[in-house]
Design an enzyme around this catalytic site. Structure first.
Site, short mmCIF file in Angstrom:
data_model
loop_
_atom_site.label_atom_id
_atom_site.label_comp_id
_atom_site.label_asym_id
_atom_site.label_seq_id
_atom_site.Cartn_x
_atom_site.Cartn_y
_atom_site.Cartn_z
N CYS A 75 -14.68 -65.88 -87.29
CA CYS A 75 -15.04 -65.21 -86.20
C CYS A 75 -16.31 -65.80 -85.62
CB CYS A 75 -14.79 -63.83 -86.38
SG CYS A 75 -15.30 -62.85 -84.86
N CYS A 79 -21.41 -60.11 -86.58
CA CYS A 79 -21.48 -58.44 -87.55
C CYS A 79 -22.13 -58.68 -88.91
CB CYS A 79 -19.95 -58.03 -87.38
SG CYS A 79 -19.46 -57.80 -85.61
N CYS A 82 -19.72 -58.31 -92.05
CA CYS A 82 -18.14 -58.53 -91.94
C CYS A 82 -17.86 -60.02 -92.79
CB CYS A 82 -17.90 -58.89 -90.44
SG CYS A 82 -16.07 -59.14 -90.55
N CYS A 119 -1.35 -50.98 -88.30
CA CYS A 119 -2.72 -51.38 -87.45
C CYS A 119 -2.69 -53.14 -87.62
CB CYS A 119 -3.89 -50.69 -87.92
SG CYS A 119 -5.35 -51.35 -86.85
N CYS A 150 -1.05 -50.10 -83.58
CA CYS A 150 -2.39 -50.04 -83.54
C CYS A 150 -2.73 -51.55 -83.49
CB CYS A 150 -3.27 -49.11 -84.34
SG CYS A 150 -5.12 -49.25 -84.21
N CYS A 210 -9.17 -45.68 -80.79
CA CYS A 210 -9.47 -45.26 -82.13
C CYS A 210 -10.91 -46.04 -82.13
CB CYS A 210 -8.94 -46.09 -83.00
SG CYS A 210 -9.18 -46.40 -84.99
N ARG A 282 -10.77 -40.39 -89.77
CA ARG A 282 -10.28 -41.41 -90.92
C ARG A 282 -11.00 -41.60 -91.96
NH1 ARG A 282 -7.42 -45.43 -88.26
NH2 ARG A 282 -5.86 -44.07 -87.93
N1 SAM Z 1 -12.64 -58.41 -84.68
C1 SAM Z 1 -12.47 -56.88 -84.48
C2 SAM Z 1 -13.71 -55.98 -84.10
O1 SAM Z 1 -14.74 -56.22 -84.71
O2 SAM Z 1 -13.52 -55.16 -83.28
C3 SAM Z 1 -11.30 -56.13 -85.40
C4 SAM Z 1 -11.76 -56.41 -86.70
S1 SAM Z 1 -13.16 -55.47 -87.34
C5 SAM Z 1 -13.03 -56.00 -89.20
C6 SAM Z 1 -12.72 -53.87 -87.45
C7 SAM Z 1 -13.98 -53.02 -87.92
O3 SAM Z 1 -13.98 -53.04 -89.25
C8 SAM Z 1 -15.47 -53.41 -87.49
O4 SAM Z 1 -15.79 -52.79 -86.32
C9 SAM Z 1 -16.01 -52.60 -88.68
O5 SAM Z 1 -16.47 -51.22 -88.23
C10 SAM Z 1 -15.32 -52.34 -89.76
N2 SAM Z 1 -15.82 -53.09 -90.94
C11 SAM Z 1 -15.72 -54.53 -90.90
N3 SAM Z 1 -16.14 -55.16 -92.14
C12 SAM Z 1 -16.42 -53.85 -92.86
C13 SAM Z 1 -17.14 -53.84 -94.34
N4 SAM Z 1 -17.48 -54.93 -95.09
N5 SAM Z 1 -17.24 -52.58 -94.64
C14 SAM Z 1 -17.02 -51.60 -93.80
N6 SAM Z 1 -16.47 -51.60 -92.50
C15 SAM Z 1 -16.09 -52.68 -92.11
C1 DTB Z 2 -11.88 -49.36 -89.05
O1 DTB Z 2 -12.76 -48.57 -88.60
N1 DTB Z 2 -11.66 -49.80 -90.26
C2 DTB Z 2 -10.70 -50.71 -90.55
C3 DTB Z 2 -9.86 -50.81 -89.14
N2 DTB Z 2 -10.87 -50.01 -88.29
C4 DTB Z 2 -9.76 -52.26 -88.49
C5 DTB Z 2 -11.28 -51.87 -90.94
C6 DTB Z 2 -12.09 -52.13 -92.27
C7 DTB Z 2 -12.19 -53.48 -92.71
C8 DTB Z 2 -12.82 -53.57 -94.10
C9 DTB Z 2 -13.47 -54.71 -94.48
C10 DTB Z 2 -12.27 -55.72 -94.84
O2 DTB Z 2 -11.16 -55.31 -95.38
O3 DTB Z 2 -12.46 -56.99 -94.49
FE1 SF4 Z 3 -15.45 -60.79 -85.98
FE2 SF4 Z 3 -15.74 -59.14 -88.31
FE3 SF4 Z 3 -17.22 -58.81 -86.17
FE4 SF4 Z 3 -14.54 -57.99 -86.00
S1 SF4 Z 3 -16.18 -57.20 -87.52
S2 SF4 Z 3 -15.83 -59.10 -84.28
S3 SF4 Z 3 -14.07 -59.78 -87.17
S4 SF4 Z 3 -17.38 -60.48 -87.34
#
Ligand code: SAM
Ligand code: DTB
Ligand code: SF4
Length: 337
Positions: A75, A79, A82, A119, A150, A210, A282
């Protein structure tokens, strides 16, 4: 003769009421009011949240969602939490968008395992027009299984969102992640305003929102209150409000973050329930590290949804057997069952 005051004569700790007298949720919360909720004695806060939960939902019901990463890693966003950002070396193998038939097959397994909502998540900064037909096919196929749908695909335009809605999309997940003031510490490749604009696009397309955030990123209590302030003052509250506990990913800037105290996590859930009383709150990422007792406190505080199925996007969950056992031991049942 003077009468000794009873407990009930004591004034309740002050903090603003969550619902107006006509039962309509408020949208005019202030930072000070939300911080005052966080500052309540723990048991008083839980009592209030549990009381409001009973006004807006059946507190014995839990909504069950299952995630699938339909496009993993690589990506362009940075973030800081992530595993999927190309800015950090997390050892994750990137992959292309999955074939719709494979996604639908996994959704069927999720449904048969007890999930109610499926989702689909993609590690994209934004949705590209060329990917819309495949996503529409996935969404239509998942919907045809009788599941709620979703998607979480990054930023998207109105015509793209309308196409997904026409295919059967019920919810779009797009998180604010933290407070506006704290945001630049976590992400710099996308602005807070861009996130708010995407939420507006979702609403305009008639797709349910959401939206939530992450705690345990080293933020202050004021930042947690600021996240909930941003959610509670949206023109319409999110229908679904995920509270993620950071899963620290080695290689990311937040990979060494110490875990947030469990009681503070429960407080965050309780305040979310109070300021967005009609949202499904959630328990999202981080449940894998939580005891059953801590999760039970979260359900008492007003959480009424969780992710199930053994895996989130790239990180683990307790697994369906352990979760079914926990729900049975707590006397909770799937929403609508
Ligand atoms: N790329 C898209 C976005 O950022 O909207 C969708 C996927 S992203 C992984 C969805 C959400 O997962 C993020 O906004 C964040 O709040 C949560 N998330 C991602 N990595 C995480 C982590 N290591 N621990 C907790 N929450 C996480
Ligand atoms: C949200 O708030 N949490 C979910 C869903 N929306 C998409 C994602 C959590 C991702 C946690 C890190 C991972 O599994 O990579
Ligand atoms: Fe990309 Fe992860 Fe950020 Fe979603 S949360 S935009 S997958 S870097």
């Amino acid at each position: 003769m003077t009468v000794a005051p009873t407990l009930s004569d004591r004034p309740a700790p002050s903090a603003a009421a969550p619902l107006r007298e006509d039962g309509v949720p408020r949208h005019d919360w202030t930072q000070a009011e939300i911080e005052a909720l966080f500052d309540l004695p723990f048991t008083e806060l839980l009592f209030r949240a549990a009381t409001v939960h009973r006004l807006t939902f059946d507190p014995t019901e839990i909504q069950l969602s299952q995630l699938l990463s339909v496009k993993t890693g690589g990506c362009a966003e940075n973030c800081g939490y992530c595993s999927q950002s190309s800015h950090f070396d997390t050892g994750l193998k990137a992959s292309r968008l999955m074939d719709p038939a494979a996604v639908i097959a996994q959704a069927k397994v999720a449904r048969d395992g007890g999930a109610q909502r499926f989702c689909m998540g993609a590690a994209w900064r934004d949705l590209k027009d060329r990917d819309v037909p495949a996503l529409a096919e996935m969404i239509a196929g998942v919907k045809a299984l009788g599941l709620e749908t979703c998607a979480t695909l990054g930023m998207a335009g109105l015509s793209q969102m309308q196409a997904l809605k026409a295919a059967g999309l019920d919810y779009y997940n797009h998180n604010l992640d933290t407070s506006e003031a704290d945001y630049a510490r976590v992400v710099t490749t996308r602005t807070y305003q861009e996130r708010l604009d995407t939420l507006e696009t979702v609403r305009q397309a008639g797709v349910k929102v959401c939206c939530g955030g992450i705690v345990g990123m080293g933020e202050t209590r004021a930042a947690r209150a600021g996240l909930l302030l941003a959610l509670a003052t949206l023109p319409a509250h999110p229908e679904s409000l995920p509270i993620n506990a950071l899963v620290p990913i080695p290689g990311t800037p937040l990979g060494d973050s110490p875990p947030l105290d469990g009681l503070e996590f429960v407080r965050t859930v309780a305040v979310a329930r109070l300021v967005c009383p009609r949202a499904v709150v959630r328990l999202s990422a981080g449940r894998e590290g939580m005891s059953r007792e801590l999760q039970a406190l979260c359900f008492l505080a007003g959480a009424n949804s969780m992710f199930v199925g053994g895996k989130l996007l790239t990180t683990p969950l307790p697994g369906m057997d352990a979760d079914q056992q926990m729900l049975a031991d707590l006397g909770l049942r799937p929403m609508g069952a």
